[in-house]
Design an enzyme around this catalytic site. Structure first.
Site, PDB file in Angstrom:
ATOM      1  N   TRP A  30       9.093  -1.430 -15.837  1.00 23.53           N
ATOM      2  CA  TRP A  30       7.728  -0.941 -15.569  1.00 23.53           C
ATOM      3  C   TRP A  30       7.440   0.360 -16.300  1.00 23.53           C
ATOM      4  O   TRP A  30       6.303   0.627 -16.672  1.00 23.53           O
ATOM      5  CB  TRP A  30       7.474  -0.861 -14.059  1.00 23.53           C
ATOM      6  CG  TRP A  30       7.543  -2.243 -13.495  1.00 23.53           C
ATOM      7  CD1 TRP A  30       8.548  -2.777 -12.735  1.00 23.53           C
ATOM      8  CD2 TRP A  30       6.633  -3.325 -13.751  1.00 23.53           C
ATOM      9  NE1 TRP A  30       8.303  -4.106 -12.498  1.00 23.53           N
ATOM     10  CE2 TRP A  30       7.144  -4.463 -13.095  1.00 23.53           C
ATOM     11  CE3 TRP A  30       5.432  -3.439 -14.458  1.00 23.53           C
ATOM     12  CZ2 TRP A  30       6.488  -5.706 -13.129  1.00 23.53           C
ATOM     13  CZ3 TRP A  30       4.779  -4.675 -14.490  1.00 23.53           C
ATOM     14  CH2 TRP A  30       5.312  -5.783 -13.829  1.00 23.53           C
ATOM     15  N   LYS A  67       3.097  -5.177  -2.381  1.00 25.28           N
ATOM     16  CA  LYS A  67       4.504  -5.069  -1.972  1.00 25.28           C
ATOM     17  C   LYS A  67       4.590  -4.532  -0.549  1.00 25.28           C
ATOM     18  O   LYS A  67       5.011  -5.229   0.347  1.00 25.28           O
ATOM     19  CB  LYS A  67       5.283  -4.194  -2.948  1.00 25.28           C
ATOM     20  CG  LYS A  67       5.441  -4.896  -4.307  1.00 25.28           C
ATOM     21  CD  LYS A  67       5.296  -3.962  -5.447  1.00 25.28           C
ATOM     22  CE  LYS A  67       5.073  -4.619  -6.780  1.00 25.28           C
ATOM     23  NZ  LYS A  67       5.861  -5.775  -7.121  1.00 25.28           N
ATOM     24  N   ASP A 125       4.215   6.082 -10.687  1.00 27.10           N
ATOM     25  CA  ASP A 125       3.945   4.701 -10.286  1.00 27.10           C
ATOM     26  C   ASP A 125       4.815   4.422  -9.061  1.00 27.10           C
ATOM     27  O   ASP A 125       6.031   4.313  -9.162  1.00 27.10           O
ATOM     28  CB  ASP A 125       4.310   3.769 -11.459  1.00 27.10           C
ATOM     29  CG  ASP A 125       4.178   2.294 -11.097  1.00 27.10           C
ATOM     30  OD1 ASP A 125       3.867   1.990  -9.930  1.00 27.10           O
ATOM     31  OD2 ASP A 125       4.387   1.446 -11.995  1.00 27.10           O
TER      32      ASP A 125
HETATM   33  N1  PMP Z   1       4.510  -1.117 -11.487  1.00 32.54           N
HETATM   34  C1  PMP Z   1       5.551  -1.558 -10.742  1.00 32.54           C
HETATM   35  C2  PMP Z   1       6.636  -0.603 -10.355  1.00 32.54           C
HETATM   36  C3  PMP Z   1       5.598  -2.899 -10.354  1.00 32.54           C
HETATM   37  O1  PMP Z   1       6.623  -3.353  -9.639  1.00 32.54           O
HETATM   38  C4  PMP Z   1       4.540  -3.766 -10.731  1.00 32.54           C
HETATM   39  C5  PMP Z   1       4.497  -5.215 -10.328  1.00 32.54           C
HETATM   40  N2  PMP Z   1       5.649  -5.800  -9.970  1.00 32.54           N
HETATM   41  C6  PMP Z   1       3.495  -3.249 -11.514  1.00 32.54           C
HETATM   42  C7  PMP Z   1       3.506  -1.918 -11.848  1.00 32.54           C
HETATM   43  C8  PMP Z   1       2.379  -4.128 -12.016  1.00 32.54           C
HETATM   44  O2  PMP Z   1       1.503  -4.454 -10.994  1.00 32.54           O
HETATM   45  P1  PMP Z   1       0.375  -5.580 -11.197  1.00 32.54           P
HETATM   46  O3  PMP Z   1       1.078  -6.879 -11.341  1.00 32.54           O
HETATM   47  O4  PMP Z   1      -0.458  -5.456  -9.963  1.00 32.54           O
HETATM   48  O5  PMP Z   1      -0.388  -5.238 -12.427  1.00 32.54           O
END
Ligand code: PMP
Length: 361
Positions: free
Chosen positions: A102, A196, A172
């Protein structure tokens, strides 16, 4: 109804009592004769719900009044571009700490807008852990410092809050917001997609220090991508995803009823300790993350006999332990034990792991 424990990384399990309340209110919300999905986002009753959601989040996370709380569409990934587009201002550089999937995806997106300085990197080499701040490269010229507080795929979580002085810290927290207490004052901006720990997919919470909303936007900034637009419109600039907002509201009240984030943190610690203890003491499995960087939300583990991974998932599935396959980029196994996972779910997983190790070990 079949009973399962859902270890999926997200969308993830929601508290059963929240699901039951949502079901009971599905077609008739608060005696209105209509579903929450059917009423205007500009109606007084929806506005009240949204304000209550904000107030409850503020109370649970102790968010000071000089921070705004935004509820935005676009998922976590939209923040990968919104952060640089809104926070760069006159700067041409931003600093990123890269510990996994991420972080890397956020960097890829930020590179479209600025020079990205990767001040610490633990994506490919070295011990698997969060690099201590003492090892980070300088970031004095950067608009902000960006971290992923919990790397959902790598199963690594910060066990410290970096001190970045006057440079705003952006984090994040998609996979750990509301799982433990935090000092919001230490951050310039925090974001988390909901699917989550906070609710269903479709909405992202952004907690942003109000002075950062004054930064001049990039030229040609799309109105929808400008935080100030949403702050000014109290998250009602466009048609907010109303149903996810409602679900977030129920989840926040559930957290409050459990005793708040302190109690939730205590339970999360117990769950994670139990699972890591078992993994560490059973030769059949291993976890290769440094102990102080282990995620309390996403417990990654592997079998020494990698070939048995598919069999593990198949048999776990048959016993109602679902969602244990690791992310495609990492492989192996991952048990996501977010707030809604009861301790009984972790115990059921450990029982199964013990059985599987005896059967195949
Ligand atoms: N950041 C983290 C730490 C994540 O775990 C995720 C999704 N698993 C995201 C961003 C992306 O989120 P989205 O799929 O809602 O765009």
């Amino acid at each position: 109804m079949k009973h399962v424990y859902n270890f999926s990384a997200g969308p993830a399990m929601l508290p059963p009592s929240v699901m039951q309340q949502a079901q009971a209110e599905f077609i008739d919300w608060h005696d209105s004769g209509a579903s929450i999905m059917e009423i205007s986002h500009r109606s007084a009753s929806f506005k009240e719900l949204l304000e209550d959601t904000k107030d409850t989040a503020r109370e649970l996370l102790n968010i000071p009044s000089h921070y705004d709380i935004l509820f935005l569409p676009g998922g976590g990934r939209s923040q990968f571009s919104m952060v640089p587009m809104n926070l760069l201002g006159q700067h041409t550089q931003a600093a990123y700490v890269n510990c996994g999937v991420w972080g890397q995806l956020a960097i890829n997106e930020a590179m479209r807008y600025c020079d990205v300085s990767i001040i610490a990197d633990n994506n490919h080499v070295g011990p698997k852990g969060i690099p201590p701040q003492s090892t980070w490269l300088p970031y004095d010229e950067c608009a902000y410092v960006y971290t992923v507080d919990n790397e959902t795929v790598q199963g690594m979580e910060f066990d410290f809050t970096p001190d970045t002085g006057d440079i705003p810290l952006v984090s994040d927290m998609s996979s750990n917001l509301l799982s433990r207490t935090i000092d919001v004052n230490r951050f310039g901006l925090i974001f988390a997609c909901a699917q989550k720990n906070i609710g269903p997919a479709g909405i992202t919470i952004v907690i942003v220090r109000k002075d950062l909303l004054e930064i001049a936007p990039l030229p040609f900034m799309p109105t929808m991508y400008h935080y100030a637009t949403h702050a000014k419109a109290k998250s009602l600039y466009n048609t907010t995803p109303t149903y996810p907002c409602y679900m977030v509201n129920l989840v926040l009240h559930w957290i409050k009823a459990q005793g708040g984030v302190t109690e939730i943190e205590h339970r999360n610690r117990l769950k994670a300790n139990k699972l890591y203890d078992y993994i560490d003491h059973e030769d059949f499995y291993y976890n290769d993350v440094e102990k102080n960087s282990r995620s309390r939300m996403n417990v990654v583990f592997d079998l020494h006999e990698h070939d048995l991974t598919a069999q593990f998932c198949k048999e776990a599935d048959e016993r109602g332990l679902i969602g244990l396959r690791g992310h495609s980029s990492r492989g192996g196994l991952r048990a996501s034990i977010y707030n809604a996972m009861p301790i009984a779910g972790v115990e059921a997983l450990i029982d199964f792991m013990r059985y599987f190790a005896r059967q195949y070990g």
